[in-house]
Write a protein that holds these residues in place. Sequence first.
Motif, PDB file in Angstrom:
ATOM      1  N   HIS A 290      15.714  -9.192   7.686  1.00 57.14           N
ATOM      2  CA  HIS A 290      15.449 -10.466   8.365  1.00 57.14           C
ATOM      3  C   HIS A 290      15.259 -11.576   7.341  1.00 57.14           C
ATOM      4  O   HIS A 290      14.492 -11.419   6.401  1.00 57.14           O
ATOM      5  N   ARG A 291      15.925 -12.699   7.574  1.00 56.83           N
ATOM      6  CA  ARG A 291      15.712 -13.861   6.698  1.00 56.83           C
ATOM      7  C   ARG A 291      14.281 -14.371   6.867  1.00 56.83           C
ATOM      8  O   ARG A 291      13.566 -14.591   5.900  1.00 56.83           O
ATOM      9  N   VAL A 292      13.883 -14.562   8.110  1.00 54.51           N
ATOM     10  CA  VAL A 292      12.499 -14.917   8.457  1.00 54.51           C
ATOM     11  C   VAL A 292      11.941 -13.725   9.238  1.00 54.51           C
ATOM     12  O   VAL A 292      12.567 -13.256  10.190  1.00 54.51           O
ATOM     13  N   LEU A 293      10.800 -13.245   8.821  1.00 53.05           N
ATOM     14  CA  LEU A 293      10.245 -12.041   9.445  1.00 53.05           C
ATOM     15  C   LEU A 293       9.843 -12.281  10.891  1.00 53.05           C
ATOM     16  O   LEU A 293       9.253 -13.314  11.214  1.00 53.05           O
ATOM     17  N   PRO A 294      10.122 -11.298  11.763  1.00 53.51           N
ATOM     18  CA  PRO A 294       9.609 -11.362  13.134  1.00 53.51           C
ATOM     19  C   PRO A 294       8.108 -11.077  13.131  1.00 53.51           C
ATOM     20  O   PRO A 294       7.547 -10.592  12.137  1.00 53.51           O
ATOM     21  N   GLY A 295       7.469 -11.345  14.256  1.00 50.55           N
ATOM     22  CA  GLY A 295       6.025 -11.214  14.378  1.00 50.55           C
ATOM     23  C   GLY A 295       5.428  -9.920  13.847  1.00 50.55           C
ATOM     24  O   GLY A 295       4.485  -9.957  13.050  1.00 50.55           O
ATOM     25  N   PRO A 296       5.930  -8.765  14.273  1.00 45.11           N
ATOM     26  CA  PRO A 296       5.326  -7.514  13.796  1.00 45.11           C
ATOM     27  C   PRO A 296       5.384  -7.348  12.273  1.00 45.11           C
ATOM     28  O   PRO A 296       4.446  -6.824  11.672  1.00 45.11           O
ATOM     29  N   LEU A 297       6.464  -7.785  11.662  1.00 47.88           N
ATOM     30  CA  LEU A 297       6.555  -7.680  10.207  1.00 47.88           C
ATOM     31  C   LEU A 297       5.665  -8.711   9.514  1.00 47.88           C
ATOM     32  O   LEU A 297       5.164  -8.465   8.413  1.00 47.88           O
ATOM     33  N   ARG A 298       5.430  -9.843  10.166  1.00 48.98           N
ATOM     34  CA  ARG A 298       4.465 -10.808   9.618  1.00 48.98           C
ATOM     35  C   ARG A 298       3.065 -10.210   9.621  1.00 48.98           C
ATOM     36  O   ARG A 298       2.304 -10.399   8.672  1.00 48.98           O
ATOM     37  N   VAL A 299       2.740  -9.477  10.678  1.00 52.62           N
ATOM     38  CA  VAL A 299       1.446  -8.782  10.726  1.00 52.62           C
ATOM     39  C   VAL A 299       1.393  -7.760   9.588  1.00 52.62           C
ATOM     40  O   VAL A 299       0.378  -7.641   8.890  1.00 52.62           O
ATOM     41  N   GLY A 300       2.481  -7.042   9.370  1.00 50.87           N
ATOM     42  CA  GLY A 300       2.541  -6.089   8.263  1.00 50.87           C
ATOM     43  C   GLY A 300       2.319  -6.761   6.922  1.00 50.87           C
ATOM     44  O   GLY A 300       1.621  -6.221   6.050  1.00 50.87           O
ATOM     45  N   SER A 301       2.880  -7.952   6.743  1.00 49.72           N
ATOM     46  CA  SER A 301       2.660  -8.693   5.506  1.00 49.72           C
ATOM     47  C   SER A 301       1.204  -9.120   5.375  1.00 49.72           C
ATOM     48  O   SER A 301       0.648  -9.124   4.273  1.00 49.72           O
ATOM     49  N   GLY A 302       0.577  -9.451   6.480  1.00 49.15           N
ATOM     50  CA  GLY A 302      -0.847  -9.779   6.460  1.00 49.15           C
ATOM     51  C   GLY A 302      -1.692  -8.573   6.079  1.00 49.15           C
ATOM     52  O   GLY A 302      -2.642  -8.690   5.284  1.00 49.15           O
ATOM     53  N   ILE A 303      -1.334  -7.421   6.595  1.00 45.94           N
ATOM     54  CA  ILE A 303      -2.037  -6.189   6.226  1.00 45.94           C
ATOM     55  C   ILE A 303      -1.829  -5.896   4.742  1.00 45.94           C
ATOM     56  O   ILE A 303      -2.758  -5.476   4.043  1.00 45.94           O
ATOM     57  N   ALA A 304      -0.614  -6.134   4.247  1.00 47.14           N
ATOM     58  CA  ALA A 304      -0.341  -5.940   2.819  1.00 47.14           C
ATOM     59  C   ALA A 304      -1.262  -6.809   1.971  1.00 47.14           C
ATOM     60  O   ALA A 304      -1.765  -6.362   0.927  1.00 47.14           O
ATOM     61  N   LEU A 305      -1.508  -8.036   2.412  1.00 46.17           N
ATOM     62  CA  LEU A 305      -2.424  -8.918   1.666  1.00 46.17           C
ATOM     63  C   LEU A 305      -3.818  -8.309   1.555  1.00 46.17           C
ATOM     64  O   LEU A 305      -4.434  -8.337   0.482  1.00 46.17           O
ATOM     65  N   VAL A 306      -4.304  -7.759   2.647  1.00 49.01           N
ATOM     66  CA  VAL A 306      -5.628  -7.131   2.639  1.00 49.01           C
ATOM     67  C   VAL A 306      -5.633  -5.924   1.697  1.00 49.01           C
ATOM     68  O   VAL A 306      -6.573  -5.731   0.911  1.00 49.01           O
ATOM     69  N   LEU A 307      -4.573  -5.130   1.751  1.00 50.75           N
ATOM     70  CA  LEU A 307      -4.473  -3.978   0.845  1.00 50.75           C
ATOM     71  C   LEU A 307      -4.445  -4.414  -0.610  1.00 50.75           C
ATOM     72  O   LEU A 307      -5.083  -3.790  -1.466  1.00 50.75           O
ATOM     73  N   TYR A 308      -3.735  -5.494  -0.910  1.00 52.52           N
ATOM     74  CA  TYR A 308      -3.653  -5.969  -2.296  1.00 52.52           C
ATOM     75  C   TYR A 308      -5.031  -6.360  -2.827  1.00 52.52           C
ATOM     76  O   TYR A 308      -5.356  -6.094  -3.981  1.00 52.52           O
ATOM     77  N   VAL A 309      -5.839  -6.985  -1.977  1.00 51.30           N
ATOM     78  CA  VAL A 309      -7.205  -7.354  -2.399  1.00 51.30           C
ATOM     79  C   VAL A 309      -8.006  -6.079  -2.690  1.00 51.30           C
ATOM     80  O   VAL A 309      -8.704  -5.992  -3.714  1.00 51.30           O
ATOM     81  N   ALA A 310      -7.887  -5.089  -1.816  1.00 52.34           N
ATOM     82  CA  ALA A 310      -8.593  -3.826  -2.035  1.00 52.34           C
ATOM     83  C   ALA A 310      -8.100  -3.145  -3.305  1.00 52.34           C
ATOM     84  O   ALA A 310      -8.900  -2.638  -4.106  1.00 52.34           O
ATOM     85  N   PHE A 311      -6.782  -3.127  -3.509  1.00 56.39           N
ATOM     86  CA  PHE A 311      -6.214  -2.509  -4.716  1.00 56.39           C
ATOM     87  C   PHE A 311      -6.762  -3.186  -5.973  1.00 56.39           C
ATOM     88  O   PHE A 311      -7.154  -2.522  -6.924  1.00 56.39           O
ATOM     89  N   ALA A 312      -6.764  -4.506  -5.965  1.00 53.37           N
ATOM     90  CA  ALA A 312      -7.252  -5.245  -7.131  1.00 53.37           C
ATOM     91  C   ALA A 312      -8.726  -4.936  -7.373  1.00 53.37           C
ATOM     92  O   ALA A 312      -9.142  -4.701  -8.519  1.00 53.37           O
ATOM     93  N   GLY A 313      -9.518  -4.912  -6.317  1.00 53.68           N
ATOM     94  CA  GLY A 313     -10.936  -4.631  -6.468  1.00 53.68           C
ATOM     95  C   GLY A 313     -11.200  -3.260  -7.068  1.00 53.68           C
ATOM     96  O   GLY A 313     -12.009  -3.109  -7.991  1.00 53.68           O
ATOM     97  N   VAL A 314     -10.488  -2.262  -6.590  1.00 52.91           N
ATOM     98  CA  VAL A 314     -10.684  -0.899  -7.074  1.00 52.91           C
ATOM     99  C   VAL A 314     -10.259  -0.770  -8.539  1.00 52.91           C
ATOM    100  O   VAL A 314     -10.977  -0.201  -9.363  1.00 52.91           O
ATOM    101  N   VAL A 315      -9.091  -1.302  -8.876  1.00 58.00           N
ATOM    102  CA  VAL A 315      -8.594  -1.178 -10.251  1.00 58.00           C
ATOM    103  C   VAL A 315      -9.448  -1.992 -11.217  1.00 58.00           C
ATOM    104  O   VAL A 315      -9.778  -1.524 -12.314  1.00 58.00           O
ATOM    105  N   LEU A 316      -9.824  -3.199 -10.822  1.00 54.72           N
ATOM    106  CA  LEU A 316     -10.697  -4.006 -11.683  1.00 54.72           C
ATOM    107  C   LEU A 316     -12.049  -3.333 -11.882  1.00 54.72           C
ATOM    108  O   LEU A 316     -12.621  -3.381 -12.971  1.00 54.72           O
ATOM    109  N   ASP A 317     -12.564  -2.695 -10.836  1.00 54.13           N
ATOM    110  CA  ASP A 317     -13.826  -1.975 -10.960  1.00 54.13           C
ATOM    111  C   ASP A 317     -13.671  -0.785 -11.899  1.00 54.13           C
ATOM    112  O   ASP A 317     -14.492  -0.578 -12.801  1.00 54.13           O
ATOM    113  N   ARG A 318     -12.625  -0.016 -11.725  1.00 52.53           N
ATOM    114  CA  ARG A 318     -12.389   1.156 -12.581  1.00 52.53           C
ATOM    115  C   ARG A 318     -12.244   0.744 -14.044  1.00 52.53           C
ATOM    116  O   ARG A 318     -12.693   1.459 -14.943  1.00 52.53           O
ATOM    117  N   ALA A 319     -11.641  -0.404 -14.278  1.00 56.57           N
ATOM    118  CA  ALA A 319     -11.454  -0.890 -15.640  1.00 56.57           C
ATOM    119  C   ALA A 319     -12.731  -1.486 -16.224  1.00 56.57           C
ATOM    120  O   ALA A 319     -12.777  -1.821 -17.402  1.00 56.57           O
TER     121      ALA A 319
END
Length: 133
Positions: free
Chosen positions: A41-70
């Motif tokens: 899709h050139r522009v994501l449909p609604g469900p994939l936009r929600v998936g991208s929003g979930i990815a953002l939340v995961l990225y924050v968690a990933f950064a927090g865990v790795v920064l903490d471990r380091a």
Amino acid sequence: MNELVPVLVVLFVVVLVLLSGLQLALVCGAPWGSLAWGGQHRVLPGPLRVGSGIALVLYVAFAGVVLDRAGWIDVVAEPVAAVGTWAVFGFAALSVIPNAVSRSKPERYVGTSAAFMLATASLVVALSGASTT
């Protein structure tokens, strides 16, 4: 290997910030869909936009865990940071595969490279046992 940890933590965070910018733009309707979710899709449909929003939340968690471990921040208990960094590595390593076989050439190049960098950086941090918490 411990000399590499700070460099790879910075690389990890920079890649996540760039990916977060992409995902946020996709959530907002940017025409960059060829870079994510199979590039169908050139522009994501609604469900994939929600998936991208979930990815953002995961990225924050990933950064927090790795920064903490380091040892750069202290937000979770040591066992959580240790196991969490291995989970981040597993997620990033496994994400190399779908990115590498995507039908979208831009996603293959960008996504595979980003996933490989995240996997490598998180593996080194996980192996380093660098957490000072």
